[in-house]
Design a protein around this motif. Sequence first.
Motif: not given
Length: 239
Positions: A14, A62, A27, A11-12, A24-25
Amino acid sequence: MSAAPALLDVRGLHAGYGAVEVLRGIDLQVGEGEAVALLGSNGAGKSTLNNVMSGLYAPWAGQVGFDGADITGAHYRDVVKAGLIQVPEGRRIFPNLTVMENLELGAFTRARERRAANIDKAFELFPRLRERSRQLAGTLSGGEQQMLAIGRGLMAQPRLLILDEPSLGLSPLLVEELFTLIRRLRDGGLAVLLVEQNVGQSLEVVDRAYVMENGAIRFAGLPSQLLGTDALRRAYLGM
């Protein structure tokens, strides 16, 4: 009835090197017994993601969840003990050790008590490795080295096996054998994250697919949805 939680739940995420952000984020999820493809060209950030999930690099932000536990930033040995095993790009076998010694090292951190039984299973999957068990790994062909790398990964009895570019540099015949093996592993209930540039054959053996570009996920869905999307085929897959 709610869906079962994912075995791997990113999840999220970086991450990067120095001041350069690579992820970059992100998931990404892989369910128990599910085969998932992570597709994208060179430089998309796939190997960086693998290494963060495997505990080799620390994320900037993240979360990485595995089997209900938070393993974000955990030491790679603890990640292996949990059952998340990566077969890295380039095989990275020990060339000056024998085939048997390479396999035995695969069980060093996890499943040591089942080493003999798991060696038998590896030899059932890869009969050529049995024939070459006393041979130095560095003298094997490229295809045989890839078999050894996957066999070594399976020695740890993974809950999830990450295969990073396993078809790279293999002949078409060996590529066919490889994807047949991946299908067998999935059908046997092993969760697999297949990180590949070989789009067509990857999509034939997985349940879902992600497409990664410039450190971000651009598509997540069924293989049929991906193949039916002209824009995605052109922009990310070169098809």
